[in-house]
Enzyme design. Structure first.
Site, PDB file in Angstrom:
ATOM      1  N   LYS A  91       0.657  -1.224  -0.068  1.00 10.32           N
ATOM      2  CA  LYS A  91       0.205  -0.038  -0.156  1.00 10.32           C
ATOM      3  C   LYS A  91       0.790   1.457   0.026  1.00 10.32           C
ATOM      4  O   LYS A  91       0.620   1.938  -0.754  1.00 10.32           O
ATOM      5  CB  LYS A  91      -0.904   0.116   1.166  1.00 10.32           C
ATOM      6  CG  LYS A  91      -1.779   1.404   1.466  1.00 10.32           C
ATOM      7  CD  LYS A  91      -2.592   1.164   2.849  1.00 10.32           C
ATOM      8  CE  LYS A  91      -3.049   2.286   2.823  1.00 10.32           C
ATOM      9  NZ  LYS A  91      -4.323   3.007   1.937  1.00 10.32           N
ATOM     10  N   ASN A 103     -15.574  -9.546   0.990  1.00 17.60           N
ATOM     11  CA  ASN A 103     -15.408  -7.994   1.017  1.00 17.60           C
ATOM     12  C   ASN A 103     -14.539  -7.648   0.280  1.00 17.60           C
ATOM     13  O   ASN A 103     -13.885  -6.492  -0.019  1.00 17.60           O
ATOM     14  CB  ASN A 103     -15.347  -7.382   2.328  1.00 17.60           C
ATOM     15  CG  ASN A 103     -15.496  -6.119   2.328  1.00 17.60           C
ATOM     16  OD1 ASN A 103     -16.102  -5.227   1.855  1.00 17.60           O
ATOM     17  ND2 ASN A 103     -14.639  -5.056   3.162  1.00 17.60           N
ATOM     18  N   GLY A 106     -21.242  10.696   3.236  1.00 11.97           N
ATOM     19  CA  GLY A 106     -21.005  10.788   4.673  1.00 11.97           C
ATOM     20  C   GLY A 106     -19.590  11.111   4.935  1.00 11.97           C
ATOM     21  O   GLY A 106     -19.478  12.410   5.375  1.00 11.97           O
ATOM     22  N   ARG A 156      -6.621   0.028  -0.999  1.00 17.94           N
ATOM     23  CA  ARG A 156      -7.565   0.296   0.093  1.00 17.94           C
ATOM     24  C   ARG A 156      -7.642  -1.025   0.952  1.00 17.94           C
ATOM     25  O   ARG A 156      -7.921  -2.291   0.389  1.00 17.94           O
ATOM     26  CB  ARG A 156      -8.828   0.492  -0.545  1.00 17.94           C
ATOM     27  CG  ARG A 156     -10.028   0.232   0.588  1.00 17.94           C
ATOM     28  CD  ARG A 156     -10.146   1.620   1.592  1.00 17.94           C
ATOM     29  NE  ARG A 156     -11.202   1.681   2.276  1.00 17.94           N
ATOM     30  CZ  ARG A 156     -11.215   2.131   3.737  1.00 17.94           C
ATOM     31  NH1 ARG A 156     -10.060   2.547   4.298  1.00 17.94           N
ATOM     32  NH2 ARG A 156     -12.582   1.995   4.311  1.00 17.94           N
ATOM     33  N   TYR A 157      -6.946  -1.026   2.147  1.00 17.53           N
ATOM     34  CA  TYR A 157      -6.840  -2.140   3.272  1.00 17.53           C
ATOM     35  C   TYR A 157      -7.880  -1.872   4.167  1.00 17.53           C
ATOM     36  O   TYR A 157      -8.164  -0.605   4.584  1.00 17.53           O
ATOM     37  CB  TYR A 157      -5.443  -2.296   3.292  1.00 17.53           C
ATOM     38  CG  TYR A 157      -4.453  -2.599   2.628  1.00 17.53           C
ATOM     39  CD1 TYR A 157      -4.619  -2.812   1.142  1.00 17.53           C
ATOM     40  CD2 TYR A 157      -3.086  -2.670   2.731  1.00 17.53           C
ATOM     41  CE1 TYR A 157      -3.810  -3.137   0.225  1.00 17.53           C
ATOM     42  CE2 TYR A 157      -2.248  -2.811   1.937  1.00 17.53           C
ATOM     43  CZ  TYR A 157      -2.438  -2.928   0.763  1.00 17.53           C
ATOM     44  OH  TYR A 157      -1.718  -3.291  -0.112  1.00 17.53           O
ATOM     45  N   HIS A 213     -27.573   3.756   2.098  1.00 16.06           N
ATOM     46  CA  HIS A 213     -26.404   3.782   1.082  1.00 16.06           C
ATOM     47  C   HIS A 213     -26.001   2.240   0.731  1.00 16.06           C
ATOM     48  O   HIS A 213     -25.737   1.483   1.493  1.00 16.06           O
ATOM     49  CB  HIS A 213     -25.395   4.590   1.467  1.00 16.06           C
ATOM     50  CG  HIS A 213     -24.241   4.455   0.269  1.00 16.06           C
ATOM     51  ND1 HIS A 213     -24.640   5.080  -1.070  1.00 16.06           N
ATOM     52  CD2 HIS A 213     -23.086   3.857   0.319  1.00 16.06           C
ATOM     53  CE1 HIS A 213     -23.171   4.762  -1.572  1.00 16.06           C
ATOM     54  NE2 HIS A 213     -22.471   4.145  -1.041  1.00 16.06           N
ATOM     55  N   CYS A 249     -23.281   0.130  -2.117  1.00 15.02           N
ATOM     56  CA  CYS A 249     -22.098   0.323  -3.295  1.00 15.02           C
ATOM     57  C   CYS A 249     -21.727  -0.866  -3.689  1.00 15.02           C
ATOM     58  O   CYS A 249     -21.610  -1.733  -3.090  1.00 15.02           O
ATOM     59  CB  CYS A 249     -20.978   1.394  -2.856  1.00 15.02           C
ATOM     60  SG  CYS A 249     -20.305   0.904  -1.182  1.00 15.02           S
ATOM     61  N   GLU A 302     -24.381   3.335  -5.703  1.00 14.27           N
ATOM     62  CA  GLU A 302     -23.172   3.525  -6.661  1.00 14.27           C
ATOM     63  C   GLU A 302     -23.643   3.199  -8.012  1.00 14.27           C
ATOM     64  O   GLU A 302     -24.467   2.242  -8.221  1.00 14.27           O
ATOM     65  CB  GLU A 302     -22.254   2.509  -6.166  1.00 14.27           C
ATOM     66  CG  GLU A 302     -21.182   2.123  -7.289  1.00 14.27           C
ATOM     67  CD  GLU A 302     -21.364   1.038  -8.233  1.00 14.27           C
ATOM     68  OE1 GLU A 302     -21.011   1.298  -9.362  1.00 14.27           O
ATOM     69  OE2 GLU A 302     -21.864  -0.034  -7.704  1.00 14.27           O
ATOM     70  N   HIS A 346     -13.609   5.926  -5.871  1.00 12.32           N
ATOM     71  CA  HIS A 346     -12.176   5.603  -5.894  1.00 12.32           C
ATOM     72  C   HIS A 346     -11.175   6.002  -7.004  1.00 12.32           C
ATOM     73  O   HIS A 346     -10.259   5.514  -7.160  1.00 12.32           O
ATOM     74  CB  HIS A 346     -12.616   4.081  -6.008  1.00 12.32           C
ATOM     75  CG  HIS A 346     -13.271   3.785  -5.077  1.00 12.32           C
ATOM     76  ND1 HIS A 346     -14.816   3.225  -5.202  1.00 12.32           N
ATOM     77  CD2 HIS A 346     -13.104   3.191  -3.869  1.00 12.32           C
ATOM     78  CE1 HIS A 346     -15.299   2.907  -3.980  1.00 12.32           C
ATOM     79  NE2 HIS A 346     -14.099   2.854  -3.139  1.00 12.32           N
TER      80      HIS A 346
END
Length: 767
Positions: A19, A120, A444, A527-528, A654, A656, A676, A704
């Site tokens: 990362k 995920n 948010g 993105r972790y 929401h 996405c 999304e 993103h």
């Protein structure tokens, strides 16, 4: 002898080296060669670690700088035209396809990103057209699976290259926009198989004795054409010269067993953690064949220690039926979905730490189970210690809370119903809020700046007082409120500067959760996330978000949304318990959130957003009774969380990065949903949401990606949506929260979005 296998290992590095290096490269702080060297170092450490732990079949090509599906698309030249117009090297092209690129004369959006089955993890969905020219790079050095196999070989590590199989690669993609209604992806099979053959030939020539071909779609509902495609594909490929194992995971293959029962491969890998019920029919089938069986028995998706006694029952059944030389002990899936090393956790209590096994520790579990089959005396101490763990965990006082259990048992149908249906509620809300047409809002979070992270770290380390930290958070909230007022957003948010993560922030305030310092797993790209662990029954000792929301509302005359994470997302984005069903855990969380929602309303917060981006993720992979039951209790858990409020209180939610069915969202009975949408190019998807009876916002820009859409781009997107959507019900918002974006791009993107909303407000004012 029984062998051991790992289907894949985390690629992020023990200290998130990947990362850090990737983001440094994106910002121009290091060269591409320096980034490549970081990747090479991580791969070497992973391979040598597995070898040291005695793993026989070690995966290669499980590493990626962004996403393994995107890697294969690039390798096979499945690159849409917009990315080929510019002189980009292969790595920059990969990043452009994954996250978009906007620099100099280049301006391209990213490909669509969706959930990897019910995990995920997010993969980048490849797009195909009838004329897609499948081919390998001309240089062997650019053929990633080959290059990494040879790289490991040079280190003295014999690896098993992992490749996503042709049926899964095609069916997990989609046609390019102009071919959505005309191209059947499996019709491309004859064109892509020769390229798979070339790749396999190169691996065999390089000395690969074993190859793992992943076909995870075998656990989905497959039509007859797709099932038949397996026979066509694998009988066309010449797989001689190497032992080829077809791997599936995350569910049962039994409904699709006829598709693979006679394929010309060496063996199969199946997941007996997620689908233990498939063991007996699979053993019965394999007993009449010569295939090898890879027994996926060490959980690649969770952090709990393996129960050796239960696992050995499964392994020993397989050995008794097939013989030891046909059985491999393996992780259930890639260990990509688990943190790297438990030894990095220095602040967990010894009791809690004794319950866990991260990826590194799972290597040891696989090795112990493998040895226990043929020579249990060599691991007797490990087997004894494991049995003690099983007993200790079952009797731990950390687990059970009778008050919580009694409260869940007392949930009634009435607790999941609002006082009145939406039309009646909306009449009250319309009069109360007096919002304009096309109300604008965000999802948010606002950018988490370096200053925010530094002050949070100082507070956590006791370097600043709670009063100093609260003053800093309030100053950040005020900045966000003033900015939103300045660009004239209609419904504001407080920006969430106090929150490290939308799940962890609340979990840290809920009894029954445990937290790690370094339990990072990859969600997508760089993105972790650091999922908390549900270790026991869940309860809320005090309000969790009211203070910040009340402060934000006190400094503006516009309405500020209270922001909460819904019960299914809290569950799915944590490591859940494996000793209690997920429905029970969801309802415990629903009651926690119900109390928070009521506290927010009582404090004067009249718009409350309860996000459920993981709703689709939790869906059972096959249709039928289990899936119907999930949708029922998942929706009910959301309604139990939110139905305690008065009619004027507006509930938002929401969603996405998942394919959603409006009927399932309808069951939540939220007043407004935001979804999304920016990378969806399927007009049918827009039309589906015309049936949604309440209000909806389809996300207008990709959060993103660093690129900034122009006002004209927003106007064009809204125009297409308004061709089918009812304008009175349409909200204007981004795809998701803005936490990962920089402030400059955030300001420009939101300003252009508001300008587009005002453009249509004028257009529709007289309608």
């Amino acid at each position: 002898m029984v062998q051991s296998s790992v289907l894949g290992f985390p690629r992020i590095g023990g200290n998130r080296e990947l990362k850090k290096a990737t983001e440094q490269y994106w910002s121009g702080k290091i060269t591409q060669q320096e980034l490549v060297e970081v990747g090479k170092k991580i791969r070497a450490e992973n391979w040598l670690l597995q070898k040291q732990n005695g793993i026989d079949l070690i995966a290669s090509n499980d590493f990626s700088f962004y996403d393994q599906v995107l890697d294969l698309a690039l390798l096979f030249n499945v690159v849409p035209e917009q990315y080929t117009k510019f002189d980009l090297n292969s790595l920059d092209k990969l990043f452009a396809m994954g996250r978009g690129l906007q620099r100099d004369s280049i301006d391209v959006t990213a490909l669509e990103m969706v959930k990897w089955f019910d995990s995920n993890y997010h993969y980048v969905r490849p797009t195909f057209k009838p004329t897609t020219d499948f081919k390998l790079p001309a240089e062997d050095a650019l053929i990633k699976p080959l290059a990494e196999f040879l790289e490991a070989k040079a280190l003295g590590v014999e690896t098993q290259p992992v490749i996503l199989g042709p049926i899964s690669f095609l069916t997990l993609g989609k046609p390019e926009k102009e071919f959505l209604d005309t191209l059947e992806l499996l019709d491309l099979l004859p064109k892509i198989l020769p390229v798979y053959q070339q790749l396999i030939n190169k691996l065999v020539t390089a000395g690969a004795k074993n190859i793992q071909i992943d076909e995870p779609v075998l656990v989905l509902d497959l039509d007859q054409k797709t099932q038949a495609a397996f026979k066509t594909a694998y009988e066309t490929l010449n797989l001689s010269g190497s032992n080829v194992t077809i791997a599936s995971y995350f569910g049962t293959v039994i409904p699709n067993l006829t598709a693979i029962e006679s394929l010309p491969v060496s063996g199969f890998h199946f997941d007996f953690v997620r689908a233990p019920e498939q063991l007996e029919p699979i053993l019965e089938w394999l007993s009449k064949k010569e295939y090898k069986l890879s027994v996926g028995i060490v959980d690649g998706r969770n952090v709990w220690k393996n129960n050796f006694a239960k696992s050995l029952e499964v392994i020993n059944k397989a050995v008794a039926k097939l013989g030891a030389d046909r059985v491999t002990v393996a992780s259930s899936s890639s260990l990509l979905h688990t943190p790297v090393n438990l030894e990095a956790e220095t602040k967990l209590s010894e009791e809690i730490k004794s319950f866990f096994a991260f990826a590194t520790q799972k290597l040891g579990e696989i090795a112990v189970l493998t040895k226990a089959v043929s020579s249990p005396e060599t691991v007797s101490a490990e087997l004894k210690a494991n049995q003690e763990y099983v007993t200790k965990r079952a009797t731990s006082t950390l687990i059970n809370n009778k008050a919580v259990q009694d409260r869940v048992a007392g949930v009634t149908d009435a607790m999941g119903r609002r006082n009145h249906p939406f039309p009646e509620r909306y009449a009250v809300q319309k009069d109360f809020y007096k919002l304009p047409l096309f109300p604008t809002t965000t999802i948010g979070s606002f950018p988490q700046t370096k200053e925010i992270r530094i002050n949070r770290n100082k507070f956590q380390k006791g370097k600043i007082s709670s009063e100093e930290y609260e003053a800093f958070i309030n100053s950040e909230i005020e900045k966000v409120i003033r900015f939103q007022e300045e660009i004239d957003l209609d419904v504001l948010v407080h920006g969430e500067p106090e929150r490290n993560d939308m799940t962890a922030y609340f979990g840290e305030q809920i009894n029954g959760y445990a937290f790690t310092l370094n339990g990072w797993v990859q969600s997508y790209g760089s993105r972790y996330v650091r999922p908390p662990v549900i270790i026991g029954d869940l309860s809320r000792p005090k309000a969790m978000s009211v203070k910040e929301s009340v402060y934000a509302q006190s400094i503006t005359t516009k309405h500020v949304k209270g922001m909460l994470t819904g019960p299914i997302t809290m569950l799915r984005w944590s490591f859940p318990r494996d000793d209690v069903d997920q429905k029970t855990q969801a309802f415990q969380l629903a009651l926690v959130l119900r109390d928070e929602v009521k506290d927010l309303e009582n404090a004067g917060i009249n718009i409350i957003q309860v996000d459920e981006p993981a709703l689709r993720e939790g869906l059972p992979l096959r249709s039928g009774a289990e899936r119907d039951a999930y949708y029922s209790w998942a929706a009910e858990s959301f309604r139990v969380s939110t139905s305690c409020v008065e009619d004027k209180t507006q509930i938002h939610s929401h969603f996405c990065y998942s394919d959603l069915d409006p009927n399932h969202i309808k069951a939540l009975d939220a007043d407004v949903v935001s979804i999304e949408f920016s990378k969806k190019d399927d007009p049918n998807y827009i039309r589906e949401f015309k049936t949604y009876p309440n209000h909806v916002g389809l996300g207008l820009f990709d959060i993103h990606s660093p690129r900034v859409p122009s006002k004209e781009e927003f106007i064009t997107k809204m125009g297409k949506i308004l061709e089918t959507q009812e304008f009175e019900k349409f909200w204007v918002n981004p795809d998701c929260g803005l936490k990962t974006r920089g402030w400059e791009e955030t300001k420009l993107s939101l300003t252009h979005m508001v300008e587009a909303a005002k453009f249509y407000r004028e257009q529709y004012a007289q309608k």
